[in-house]
Design a protein around this motif. Structure first.
Motif, PDB file in Angstrom:
ATOM      1  N   GLN A   6       1.102  -0.960   0.258  1.00 34.95           N
ATOM      2  CA  GLN A   6      -0.236  -0.345   0.120  1.00 34.95           C
ATOM      3  C   GLN A   6       1.013   0.929   0.090  1.00 34.95           C
ATOM      4  OE1 GLN A   6      -2.566  -0.686   3.270  1.00 34.95           O
ATOM      5  NE2 GLN A   6      -4.126  -1.269   2.456  1.00 34.95           N
ATOM      6  N   ASN A   7       0.414   2.459  -0.739  1.00 30.97           N
ATOM      7  CA  ASN A   7       0.960   3.862  -0.981  1.00 30.97           C
ATOM      8  C   ASN A   7       0.469   4.455   0.293  1.00 30.97           C
ATOM      9  OD1 ASN A   7      -1.516   4.460  -1.986  1.00 30.97           O
ATOM     10  ND2 ASN A   7      -0.620   5.072  -3.948  1.00 30.97           N
ATOM     11  N   THR A  64       1.093   9.779  -3.268  1.00 32.75           N
ATOM     12  CA  THR A  64       0.392   8.545  -3.716  1.00 32.75           C
ATOM     13  C   THR A  64       1.514   8.152  -4.913  1.00 32.75           C
ATOM     14  OG1 THR A  64       0.181  10.706  -5.620  1.00 32.75           O
ATOM     15  CG2 THR A  64      -0.960  10.372  -4.277  1.00 32.75           C
ATOM     16  N   TRP A  65       2.106   7.241  -4.649  1.00 35.80           N
ATOM     17  CA  TRP A  65       3.593   6.686  -5.374  1.00 35.80           C
ATOM     18  C   TRP A  65       3.339   5.223  -5.101  1.00 35.80           C
ATOM     19  CZ3 TRP A  65       8.055   4.271  -3.566  1.00 35.80           C
ATOM     20  CH2 TRP A  65       8.586   3.409  -4.021  1.00 35.80           C
ATOM     21  N   ASP A  66       3.075   4.805  -6.056  1.00 37.86           N
ATOM     22  CA  ASP A  66       2.347   3.997  -6.741  1.00 37.86           C
ATOM     23  C   ASP A  66       3.680   2.451  -6.835  1.00 37.86           C
ATOM     24  OD1 ASP A  66       3.900   4.001  -9.507  1.00 37.86           O
ATOM     25  OD2 ASP A  66       2.582   4.152 -10.643  1.00 37.86           O
ATOM     26  N   GLU A  68       6.064   2.646  -8.965  1.00 38.97           N
ATOM     27  CA  GLU A  68       6.741   2.103  -9.901  1.00 38.97           C
ATOM     28  C   GLU A  68       7.627   3.301 -10.322  1.00 38.97           C
ATOM     29  OE1 GLU A  68       6.630  -0.693 -11.049  1.00 38.97           O
ATOM     30  OE2 GLU A  68       6.275  -1.598  -9.694  1.00 38.97           O
TER      31      GLU A  68
END
Length: 79
Positions: A6-7, A64-66, A68
């Motif tokens: 999870q972010n 919000t970083w995924d 990737e």
């Protein structure tokens, strides 16, 4: 509650916190440093606004970083 992968946005939502409130709190935690530089004349009001916007962008990215996307670096204010 899912815990792995999870972010911060998902974690905040899991605990009932608006992700934007998290971003705002992070920006607020660094704003005094900008205010101090502005007060002592090290930066102009326009530069202070640019730094504040850069903080907003940076913390929004972090929340919000995924996992990737490449982490951006701060290259300074626009000349």
């Amino acid at each position: 509650m899912e815990e792995q992968g999870q972010n911060l946005e998902a974690v905040a939502e899991d605990i009932g916190v608006d992700p934007q409130a998290l971003v705002d709190a992070l920006v607020d935690s660094w704003s005094p440093a900008i205010d101090n530089l502005l007060e002592d004349g090290t930066i102009t009001p326009a530069e202070a606004a640019e730094y504040e916007a850069a903080l907003e962008d940076a913390f929004t990215f972090r929340v919000t970083w995924d996992g990737e996307e490449e982490t951006p670096t701060f290259s300074g204010l626009d000349a």
